[in-house]
Design a protein around this motif. Structure first.
Motif, PDB file in Angstrom:
ATOM      1  N   VAL A 113       0.867  -1.174   0.000  1.00 50.19           N
ATOM      2  CA  VAL A 113       0.000   0.000   0.000  1.00 50.19           C
ATOM      3  C   VAL A 113       0.911   1.234   0.000  1.00 50.19           C
ATOM      4  CG1 VAL A 113      -0.213   0.026   2.548  1.00 50.19           C
ATOM      5  CG2 VAL A 113      -1.956   1.162   1.139  1.00 50.19           C
ATOM      6  N   GLU A 114       0.494   2.280  -0.688  1.00 45.70           N
ATOM      7  CA  GLU A 114       1.266   3.524  -0.663  1.00 45.70           C
ATOM      8  C   GLU A 114       1.244   4.028   0.768  1.00 45.70           C
ATOM      9  OE1 GLU A 114       3.477   6.852  -1.455  1.00 45.70           O
ATOM     10  OE2 GLU A 114       1.607   6.990  -0.358  1.00 45.70           O
ATOM     11  N   ALA A 115       2.390   4.369   1.290  1.00 49.14           N
ATOM     12  CA  ALA A 115       2.549   4.687   2.715  1.00 49.14           C
ATOM     13  C   ALA A 115       1.612   5.795   3.192  1.00 49.14           C
ATOM     14  CB  ALA A 115       4.003   5.063   3.010  1.00 49.14           C
ATOM     15  N   HIS A 116       1.369   6.793   2.372  1.00 49.70           N
ATOM     16  CA  HIS A 116       0.514   7.912   2.785  1.00 49.70           C
ATOM     17  C   HIS A 116      -0.970   7.554   2.775  1.00 49.70           C
ATOM     18  CE1 HIS A 116       4.335   9.828   1.800  1.00 49.70           C
ATOM     19  NE2 HIS A 116       3.999  10.694   2.745  1.00 49.70           N
ATOM     20  N   ASP A 117      -1.326   6.435   2.146  1.00 46.53           N
ATOM     21  CA  ASP A 117      -2.717   5.978   2.103  1.00 46.53           C
ATOM     22  C   ASP A 117      -3.041   4.999   3.226  1.00 46.53           C
ATOM     23  OD1 ASP A 117      -3.073   7.488  -0.195  1.00 46.53           O
ATOM     24  OD2 ASP A 117      -2.687   5.797  -1.542  1.00 46.53           O
ATOM     25  N   ALA A 118      -2.034   4.554   3.958  1.00 45.67           N
ATOM     26  CA  ALA A 118      -2.216   3.507   4.969  1.00 45.67           C
ATOM     27  C   ALA A 118      -2.659   4.075   6.317  1.00 45.67           C
ATOM     28  CB  ALA A 118      -0.917   2.729   5.150  1.00 45.67           C
ATOM     29  N   TRP A 119      -3.215   3.166   7.128  1.00 46.55           N
ATOM     30  CA  TRP A 119      -3.527   3.406   8.540  1.00 46.55           C
ATOM     31  C   TRP A 119      -2.496   2.618   9.325  1.00 46.55           C
ATOM     32  CZ3 TRP A 119      -7.533   6.644   9.769  1.00 46.55           C
ATOM     33  CH2 TRP A 119      -8.409   6.960   8.732  1.00 46.55           C
ATOM     34  N   TYR A 120      -1.939   3.196  10.386  1.00 45.18           N
ATOM     35  CA  TYR A 120      -0.843   2.565  11.127  1.00 45.18           C
ATOM     36  C   TYR A 120      -1.237   2.261  12.563  1.00 45.18           C
ATOM     37  CZ  TYR A 120       1.971   3.949   7.196  1.00 45.18           C
ATOM     38  OH  TYR A 120       2.476   4.080   5.919  1.00 45.18           O
ATOM     39  N   ASN A 159       1.167  10.953   8.325  1.00 44.92           N
ATOM     40  CA  ASN A 159       1.625  12.278   8.766  1.00 44.92           C
ATOM     41  C   ASN A 159       1.356  12.555  10.243  1.00 44.92           C
ATOM     42  OD1 ASN A 159       2.704  12.924   6.258  1.00 44.92           O
ATOM     43  ND2 ASN A 159       0.752  13.723   5.532  1.00 44.92           N
ATOM     44  N   GLU A 160       0.623  11.668  10.924  1.00 45.93           N
ATOM     45  CA  GLU A 160       0.351  11.828  12.352  1.00 45.93           C
ATOM     46  C   GLU A 160       1.342  11.058  13.233  1.00 45.93           C
ATOM     47  OE1 GLU A 160      -4.527  12.188  12.039  1.00 45.93           O
ATOM     48  OE2 GLU A 160      -3.619  10.213  12.358  1.00 45.93           O
ATOM     49  N   ILE A 166       9.223   7.182  16.113  1.00 47.17           N
ATOM     50  CA  ILE A 166      10.045   6.592  15.058  1.00 47.17           C
ATOM     51  C   ILE A 166      11.537   6.706  15.356  1.00 47.17           C
ATOM     52  CG2 ILE A 166      10.689   6.805  12.609  1.00 47.17           C
ATOM     53  CD1 ILE A 166       7.899   5.547  13.100  1.00 47.17           C
ATOM     54  N   LEU A 167      11.989   7.859  15.813  1.00 45.44           N
ATOM     55  CA  LEU A 167      13.422   8.134  15.899  1.00 45.44           C
ATOM     56  C   LEU A 167      14.061   7.868  17.259  1.00 45.44           C
ATOM     57  CD1 LEU A 167      13.551  11.396  13.766  1.00 45.44           C
ATOM     58  CD2 LEU A 167      13.892   9.036  13.027  1.00 45.44           C
ATOM     59  N   GLU A 168      13.274   7.786  18.330  1.00 47.82           N
ATOM     60  CA  GLU A 168      13.855   7.561  19.651  1.00 47.82           C
ATOM     61  C   GLU A 168      13.616   6.138  20.103  1.00 47.82           C
ATOM     62  OE1 GLU A 168      12.926  10.582  22.482  1.00 47.82           O
ATOM     63  OE2 GLU A 168      13.453  12.183  21.106  1.00 47.82           O
ATOM     64  N   SER A 169      14.482   5.651  20.974  1.00 50.02           N
ATOM     65  CA  SER A 169      14.416   4.243  21.354  1.00 50.02           C
ATOM     66  C   SER A 169      13.778   3.976  22.707  1.00 50.02           C
ATOM     67  CB  SER A 169      15.828   3.644  21.344  1.00 50.02           C
ATOM     68  OG  SER A 169      16.633   4.307  22.292  1.00 50.02           O
ATOM     69  N   GLU A 182      -3.512  10.521  21.808  1.00 50.78           N
ATOM     70  CA  GLU A 182      -4.058   9.755  20.693  1.00 50.78           C
ATOM     71  C   GLU A 182      -4.771  10.656  19.703  1.00 50.78           C
ATOM     72  OE1 GLU A 182      -5.906   5.777  21.516  1.00 50.78           O
ATOM     73  OE2 GLU A 182      -5.908   6.644  23.510  1.00 50.78           O
ATOM     74  N   ALA A 183      -4.430  10.466  18.415  1.00 50.61           N
ATOM     75  CA  ALA A 183      -5.109  11.201  17.355  1.00 50.61           C
ATOM     76  C   ALA A 183      -6.482  10.582  17.107  1.00 50.61           C
ATOM     77  CB  ALA A 183      -4.277  11.169  16.077  1.00 50.61           C
ATOM     78  N   THR A 184      -6.551   9.263  17.229  1.00 51.00           N
ATOM     79  CA  THR A 184      -7.812   8.545  17.055  1.00 51.00           C
ATOM     80  C   THR A 184      -7.846   7.449  18.100  1.00 51.00           C
ATOM     81  OG1 THR A 184      -6.773   7.081  15.457  1.00 51.00           O
ATOM     82  CG2 THR A 184      -7.948   8.983  14.576  1.00 51.00           C
ATOM     83  N   SER A 185      -9.004   7.113  18.574  1.00 53.67           N
ATOM     84  CA  SER A 185      -9.084   6.056  19.578  1.00 53.67           C
ATOM     85  C   SER A 185      -9.461   4.749  18.910  1.00 53.67           C
ATOM     86  CB  SER A 185     -10.122   6.425  20.638  1.00 53.67           C
ATOM     87  OG  SER A 185     -11.383   6.585  20.041  1.00 53.67           O
TER      88      SER A 185
END
Length: 192
Positions: A113-120, A159-160, A166-169, A182-185
């Motif tokens: 799936v195109e990354a910008h079209d996906a839900w993560y 984009n959310e 992503i960058l910190e461990s 949370e952007a969405t529940s």
């Protein structure tokens, strides 16, 4: 001295116009279709064979390149898009679509799936191919919500996704931050 300042401002203005034109040129480029990894596909960040790692993968296409840049995890593909030192001429990023995949370790051919079209699914109990947290992609929002209902985490769009995730461990701080903001529940579990 005044002449150097004016010349510097003129050069900066020309570069700004050229860069804006480049960004428009990239947006207008056709997106090549996703490819399937082979035994010779090498992950960008770790330089290891892509097929040596389980879990969802990513690939990015740069302008004028027929071969993708491969990533051993979706998290790495997202990081590639966030890091300022990485190429900015990317026309498409694809990630394995776990709504279509039946095998976590080896997603089937065509499950992209195109990354910008996906839900993560962010902050779940599933790890990336080399360990560590993963951003699990789905083409279908209901499948992503069903996954988070079963495995924890929250659902977000590309984009959310927090840069810190992503960058910190340090997963404990990030998990708390994601849960608090949370952007969405997560919705109810949906049968797949």
């Amino acid at each position: 001295m005044m002449r150097a300042t004016v010349l510097g401002a003129l050069v900066a203005a020309v570069l700004s116009v050229l860069l804006a034109g480049c960004n428009q040129d990239i947006a207008g480029q056709p997106k090549p279709p996703p490819q399937e990894p082979t035994a010779t596909s090498v992950a960008y960040f770790c330089s290891m064979g892509l097929l040596e790692h389980g879990g969802p993968k990513g690939q990015a296409f740069r302008v004028g390149k027929s071969e993708p840049v491969w990533f051993s995890s979706v998290r790495d593909a997202v990081a590639f898009s966030m890091l300022p030192g990485e190429p900015q001429d990317v026309v498409a990023i694809y990630v394995n679509d776990m709504a279509k995949a039946r095998n976590w370790d080896r997603p089937e051919a065509g499950a992209w799936v195109e990354a910008h079209d996906a839900w993560y699914a962010i902050g779940s109990d599933y790890n990336a191919g080399m360990g560590g947290k993963e951003a699990v992609p789905f083409s279908d929002e209901k499948a992503a919500r069903s996954f988070t209902a079963a495995h924890g985490g929250t659902v977000m769009r590309f984009n959310e996704i927090p840069e810190k995730y992503i960058l910190e461990s340090d997963e404990s701080d990030v998990a708390a931050e994601v849960s608090a903001g949370e952007a969405t529940s997560p919705g109810p579990a949906v049968k797949q």
